[in-house]
Each structure stands twice: as structure tokens, then as C-alpha cells.
Design a protein around this motif. Sequence first.
Motif, PDB file in Angstrom:
ATOM      1  N   UNK A   1       0.794  -1.220   0.000  1.00  0.00           N
ATOM      2  CA  UNK A   1       0.000   0.000   0.000  1.00  0.00           C
ATOM      3  C   UNK A   1       0.837   1.285   0.000  1.00  0.00           C
ATOM      4  N   UNK A   2       2.154   1.159  -0.181  1.00  0.00           N
ATOM      5  CA  UNK A   2       2.984   2.335  -0.398  1.00  0.00           C
ATOM      6  C   UNK A   2       3.124   2.559  -1.912  1.00  0.00           C
TER       7      UNK A   2
ATOM      8  N   UNK B   1       3.920   1.239 -19.567  1.00  0.00           N
ATOM      9  CA  UNK B   1       4.665   0.623 -18.462  1.00  0.00           C
ATOM     10  C   UNK B   1       3.843  -0.575 -17.988  1.00  0.00           C
ATOM     11  N   UNK B   2       4.459  -1.760 -18.010  1.00  0.00           N
ATOM     12  CA  UNK B   2       3.755  -2.999 -17.636  1.00  0.00           C
ATOM     13  C   UNK B   2       4.012  -3.302 -16.170  1.00  0.00           C
ATOM     14  N   UNK B   3       3.087  -2.833 -15.319  1.00  0.00           N
ATOM     15  CA  UNK B   3       3.188  -3.129 -13.893  1.00  0.00           C
ATOM     16  C   UNK B   3       2.714  -4.558 -13.632  1.00  0.00           C
ATOM     17  N   UNK B   4       3.184  -5.183 -12.560  1.00  0.00           N
ATOM     18  CA  UNK B   4       2.697  -6.525 -12.216  1.00  0.00           C
ATOM     19  C   UNK B   4       1.194  -6.531 -11.991  1.00  0.00           C
ATOM     20  N   UNK B   5       0.596  -7.709 -12.060  1.00  0.00           N
ATOM     21  CA  UNK B   5      -0.853  -7.838 -11.937  1.00  0.00           C
ATOM     22  C   UNK B   5      -1.372  -7.352 -10.592  1.00  0.00           C
ATOM     23  N   UNK B   6      -0.553  -7.439  -9.572  1.00  0.00           N
ATOM     24  CA  UNK B   6      -1.005  -7.139  -8.215  1.00  0.00           C
ATOM     25  C   UNK B   6      -0.742  -5.693  -7.825  1.00  0.00           C
ATOM     26  N   UNK B   7      -0.597  -4.823  -8.793  1.00  0.00           N
ATOM     27  CA  UNK B   7      -0.382  -3.397  -8.542  1.00  0.00           C
ATOM     28  C   UNK B   7      -1.603  -2.611  -9.020  1.00  0.00           C
ATOM     29  N   UNK B   8      -2.043  -1.644  -8.198  1.00  0.00           N
ATOM     30  CA  UNK B   8      -3.109  -0.724  -8.598  1.00  0.00           C
ATOM     31  C   UNK B   8      -2.473   0.487  -9.268  1.00  0.00           C
TER      32      UNK B   8
ATOM     33  N   UNK C   1       0.539   1.237  -6.819  1.00  0.00           N
ATOM     34  CA  UNK C   1       0.572   0.813  -5.417  1.00  0.00           C
ATOM     35  C   UNK C   1       0.475  -0.710  -5.371  1.00  0.00           C
ATOM     36  N   UNK C   2       1.464  -1.392  -4.759  1.00  0.00           N
ATOM     37  CA  UNK C   2       1.389  -2.855  -4.652  1.00  0.00           C
ATOM     38  C   UNK C   2       0.351  -3.276  -3.615  1.00  0.00           C
ATOM     39  N   UNK C   3      -0.408  -4.319  -3.945  1.00  0.00           N
ATOM     40  CA  UNK C   3      -1.429  -4.802  -3.026  1.00  0.00           C
ATOM     41  C   UNK C   3      -0.969  -5.974  -2.187  1.00  0.00           C
TER      42      UNK C   3
ATOM     43  N   UNK D   1       8.707  -5.956  -2.015  1.00  0.00           N
ATOM     44  CA  UNK D   1       7.574  -5.419  -1.275  1.00  0.00           C
ATOM     45  C   UNK D   1       7.383  -6.244  -0.016  1.00  0.00           C
ATOM     46  N   UNK D   2       7.391  -5.571   1.142  1.00  0.00           N
ATOM     47  CA  UNK D   2       7.180  -6.237   2.428  1.00  0.00           C
ATOM     48  C   UNK D   2       5.761  -5.991   2.900  1.00  0.00           C
TER      49      UNK D   2
END
Length: 616
Positions: free
Chosen positions: A325-326, A348-355, A384-386, A420-421
Motif C-alpha cells: 500500500x505504499x 509501463x507494464x506493472x505486475x498484476x497485483x499493482x493498482x 501501489x502494490x497490493x 515489497x514487504x
Amino acid sequence: MKKFVLFIILTGAVVSGAQLKANNDVTFRGSAPPAVAMGMQFRIAYEVNVSNSKNLRLPPSLTENFDLLMEPSFATSSSTQIINGKRTSSVSTTYTCILMPKKEGTFELEPATVKIGNSEYKSNAITIRVLPPDQAAQTQQQGGGAAQPSQQGGTSATSISDENIFLRMIISDRSVYEQEGFLVTFKLYTAYDVSGVDNVKFPEFEGFLAQDIELKDQQWIMDNYNGRNFNTFVMKQTVLYPQRPGKIEIGRGKIRAIIRVRNQNRRRSLFESFFDYQDVAKEIFSQPATIDVKPLPTGKPASFSGAVGNYTMSSDINKTELKVNEAITIKLTIKGNGNIKLLKKPEVKFPNDFDEYDTKVTDSNIRVSATGASGTKTIEYIAVPGYAGDFEIPAILFSYFDPKTGAYNTLSTKPFNLHVEKGEGGSDAPVVSNYANRENVRFLGKDIRYIKVDKVHFISNKEIFFGSFLYVMAYLMIAILFIVFFVIYRKQVKENSNIALVRTKKANKTAVKRLKQAEKLLKEDKEEAFYEEVLRALWGYLSDKLNMPQAELTKENVAVELTKYGVDETLSNEFLDIINICEFARYAPNRTSGAMDKLFAETIDAIGKMESTIKK
């Protein structure tokens, strides 16, 4: 006696201190005509803003390429201004010499030097273009005739030769690729004395994206065309970007030149011939042109989105280690020359789990010059990574077509690796890999809303509103309001039907809006645009106030109409003087500093007086 000696000492100290202060801010500048013709005498001047300069040394190349007809002579001038009680003084020394070219060509004169106190200062370099002599003038002189153009049979517009004044549309390249920029210049050539230009109309440039070049400090420059020397003035410069392939036509431009010519209808004395001139208006058209727009070659890369020109690209990311969420921000910077304003943002191809969030696009340092448009486009991608885990953002690709090489080029950034933590309270959130399906792993902590089990309180309503006193009053108020609004509406419709009355009432309001835009241009020091906006405000105000179409407005019939409305001749002349100043100032060189502020104040005052005089 002691007091007198002390006064002399203090005065000397003050003068020395002032002179020392001046030396710390010395400006030493040379000026000369940009172009001259063979056999033509001209002046070159060097100006320094102090009075104690000495030992002027001219550039060595000056005497190599030019005959020095008169050694440098100097003159000192001073001025004092008092603005808001504050007094400022200035002094300057000008060195002037007279030259004649020895040969044709373009010559760059090195900086001249001058000594002020114990310091030596250099001027700017000066470039002078020497043109060949005018062939027509030589022929006329050999035949015993005058070199000046003449008007036979009177001084009407038809007697003015098209060979002596014309408008050229100069195109830098007539065969270009789609989206490749090229320069179009509208240039006025004249052998006559042109006192002004108005009714300027340029083509619409259909099929092109047009970006105008801002022209500042325009002046008349001598140029050689088809063996003849003309005074020339650049009316407009635009960089065009064709939006489709094929043959695209650019229409003709049009101006009306006010030419000062000698009246030759009857014989006059020698004394009268010096003053017997009149202004003749002549419409001048440029020739249309056709541009051959070539389609972009086949084999376009997948990352190509229409960029044409020459570009570089760099990227940056604000962090590579973050928590769930950062937000991360990837900044992409594209610099270059071409259709930069039309560039589409690379993917830009962000990963699937990014908003992903909306990107921010910023254009900066955009400059349009004779070589095209250049600048920087900055694009910020926010996501934002979920979920926690290790992710990779692939390299960003950007392709463009270079018309100089006729090939596509692809620029690439480096990939970004993210760690991502888990965030606060994220112990229950699963750690996912980059290849997980986004829809399959997303879940809600609580997906059922519970039924509310608290005591429910019902409100009893035993009174019936229908048919009550309040019900009747409500209908009565609605009827009264309807009648009032209907009367107001009918009155408004009646007033609006009187178009002349509406225009007259809104004349001042419309003019004020345009003058606000002119004031903004005044603060931005956009001279040509300022004078155009003031001129538009004045003509629009007169058109609305006098209920006349702008196309039918002339200076003559405006004066007549204002007299009918009871406007005195002084106010009428004041309006026409402002219009004349605006029409001439848009194209006249060497405008006086502070003239725009004075003109703006005079315009507001004139409209205010007109509102008080014409009341409807």
C-alpha cells in the motif's frame, strides 16, 4: 575656504563612487544593419553606458572587409527620469563610423574593445551580410534613369507594380514525412516605402498541426531576390506537422500594405515635390503551395506511437524497497526535437497485483524555432502494490522515426526490481508471485454485511397532508412564483429579441473582457499579441456600440457614425489614433519602451468617455 575644499573633496568622492558603481555594471554593445548591398554606405555604432570610456579599438576584420570612410566619432548623452518620486539618471557614449563593403559575403566582426578606468571591456560580435548590387538599379543607372520604382499614370493601387512589392510564402521543405516538421515563412518584399500593414490573413493550414514562432524585435532587413535588393519584413513563421500522407495544399496569405508614394497627377514646383506624397492601399497575396507528404515506412516497432524526430530518454524510480500500500513513482523523461507535443506516453507494464493511477504528463522548455519544436516531456507513472513479494517491472520501450536517416529507433530503460514487504496489519495477507492472476488472489476481509439487530423505532404519522391548509398554501405559492417567473421571462425574451439593444448593452462588458486579456499579454511582454488584442477590443466595441458589422467598419464611416451619436471630434480622433497606433505597432520595429502601458491606459480612458457620451 575650508568648507569649500571639504565640499570639493566630498563631491569628488561621490562622483568617483558613482563611476565605480557604473563600471561594475558596464554594458558595451555594437550594432549594424544585418545586411547591406555592394556600393552602399552604412553606419556601425558601439554604445557604452558610461561617459569616461577611451581607447576604442575596432575589430581587425573590419578594415579587412570594409572601407573605413569615416573614423569613429563619439557623442555623449544623458537622461534623467522621475517615477513615483524616485529619480534615476543614465549616461551613454556612442562611437560611430561609416563603412562601405569591399566584397560580397557574410562577415563576422570580432568584438571591439574599450578601456574604462583600469579595465578593458569587450562588445558583442557583429555579423553583416553583404549582398550583390541591385541589377535593376544598375540597368536604370546605365540607361540614365532613376533607380527608384515609379508609378506611371497616377497613384492608384493598380499603378503599383507587383514586381516591386510582393508577399512570399517560403517553405523549407516541400517533400516531408508524415508528422515531420517543416518551416513556413511569410515574408514581405518591397522597393517602396511601406508605412503600415493591416487586414492580415494567413491560411488555416488544414491537414497540419501548426506551431507559431514568436517573433520579437522585428525590423526591416535588406535581402536579394532574383537579382534585386528589397527591404523585407518577416510577417509570420510557423512550423507545420502534416497529419496525413498525400498531397496537401497550403492556401495563399493576404495582407493590405499602406504604401507612401509621390503624387504625379500634375506638375508642381521643386519645393512642393518634397511634401506631395500620399498613402495608397494595395492588397497583396502570396502564392499557394502543395506539400508532398510521404507515409511512414513499413516495419514499425510495436512500441512506436507516432513520434517523429530525434529523441533521448531517461528513467528514474523513487524507491525499490517498500511496503504493501505504499506508492512508487516511475519518472520517464523524453527530450528531443520533433513533434514532442504530440508524443503519446509509452506503456509501463506493472505486475498484476499493482493498482495503477492516472499518469501525470508535463511539457517543459518547449521552444519553437526555425529548426522545429524542441523540449522535454516528463511522464510520472504511479502504482501501489497490493501484496508482498518480489516483482519486476520490465524495461520501458519508446520508438521514434528519424526522418534524417529514414529509420526507426527504439530507446529502452533498464528493468526495475522491487521488494515489497508486508505493511501494518498485513500478517494475514498472502505473499504472491509476479505471475499470479490478479482476479483470483484478490479477496475482501469481510464480504457480508450483518443484519442490524438493534431495536427499530417507527414514527407514527396520523395527520393527513393532502387537503390541509399547508397543502393549499403550497399550491398557491407555486402558482404565484410561476406567474412572476413567466413575466420576467417574457420581458427577457422581448429584450433579447432586440439584437441591437443587446449588443449595445453588452459592448462595454465585451470590451472589458478583451482588455483583461490584453493586460495579461502586457504583463507577459507579448507585444504583437497585445496590440492585436487591443485592436480587436476597439473594433469589437465600435461594432457593438454602433450596431454595425465589423466588415463594414472603416475609419471614415466610424467618424461619421460617432458624430451622429453626439461624440465630439476630439474623442473620435482619440479612438482612431489608438487604432492607427495598434495597426502600425504590430509590424513596426524599434517600439518605444513603456508605449504599451501608455496605450493601454489611453484605451481604457477612451472607452470610459465613450460610454458616458453614448447612452442608450
